[in-house]
Design an enzyme around this catalytic site. Sequence first.
Site, short mmCIF file in Angstrom:
data_model
loop_
_atom_site.label_atom_id
_atom_site.label_comp_id
_atom_site.label_asym_id
_atom_site.label_seq_id
_atom_site.Cartn_x
_atom_site.Cartn_y
_atom_site.Cartn_z
N CYS A 1 0.81 -1.22 0.00
CA CYS A 1 0.00 0.00 0.00
C CYS A 1 0.85 1.27 0.00
O CYS A 1 0.59 2.21 -0.77
CB CYS A 1 -0.94 0.00 1.20
SG CYS A 1 -0.14 -0.37 2.78
N HIS B 1 -3.27 6.51 4.50
CA HIS B 1 -1.83 6.67 4.76
C HIS B 1 -1.36 8.03 4.25
O HIS B 1 -1.78 8.49 3.18
CB HIS B 1 -1.02 5.61 4.01
CG HIS B 1 -1.16 4.21 4.54
ND1 HIS B 1 -1.86 3.90 5.67
CD2 HIS B 1 -0.65 3.03 4.07
CE1 HIS B 1 -1.78 2.59 5.87
NE2 HIS B 1 -1.06 2.06 4.92
#
Length: 353
Positions: A128, A244
Amino acid sequence: MALKVTVVGVGMVGEQIVSILRERNFPMKWPPRICATRARSEVLAGEGFHVEETAEGAFEGVDVVFFAGKEGGKGASVQWGKKAVDAGAICVDNGGDFRMDPAVPLVVPEVNLDAVTPDKSFIASPNCSTIQMVLVLDALHRAARIRRVVVSTYQSVSGWGVAAQEDLLKQIPHALKSLDDIPFEPTVFASPIAFNLFPHIDKFLEDGYTKEEMKMVWETQKIMGDDTIKISPTTVRVPVLVGHGEAINIETEKKLSAAEAREILANSPGVVVIDEPNTNSPRNDPLERTYPVPLDVRRPEYQDMVLVGRIREDPTIENGLNLWCVADNLRKGAALNVVQIAEGLIERGRLNP
């Protein structure tokens, strides 16, 4: 005919894959076949599914298999990937077991879909934190060739999985009363995460880096096809549920101004630039600028994009930039990327619905 799809894994990413297939009207026979380590009933993205125990028969006649990630000690693709390919399916794996295999293309479709040559039927999707960084770096690399990257990440607990989200939510009521002796699950994180953060994601390696940090190095070099790019990462877990953030310092061979970088990124697929004067600020700061934050990925227009802001020149080196980027780690950082890979193969005639 509509494509036949199997999804292996029913965790957070598996559920997102199911949701995204439906949202994007993926040309498939609905519902997908859902498989996991044991048979049961599950509600995924608001819809009830019968989950089958994964077996060889799950791949017969299937066009696409999405492996959602880990099931057990290693990803399910270790046990079932070759069997699915041998059955005639194209496999897209969100797990990490094959990412650095030289025979397996590691793909962010906006960047290197060409890596999926006609002889490749098993495709890996990156980590990710790598995906959102590569989408930013690739556009700048093409324009000015990147020499070195220093990146610090701020990664949400959902990157670990359901147990980490649940642990954070359990810790918050205690932490609101006292920050001393917050109970936490030590098999998930090494410290309480409520009102805290720590530079520890995945296991430590002999050189003091963590596996998460080295994924960002190795995967980025492989995707961009350039192992001369030097990357120095520090990955940090923060008490955010989803989304994130990354602070990235970039050194290039060719000089890029902040304005040039903004224009390049604003015209890059999968990227949205949020970096302009904030004329509505109540904080009496005439120079304040807008920037993205993890909560922005909840908005439909941003949920599938990498959001970039704080683009500025680094005056400490000759050709340097600093910037900040945010993305939904469960969508573009995982489930969306695997679905987009399959969509790209449809566009190129490799998959024929």
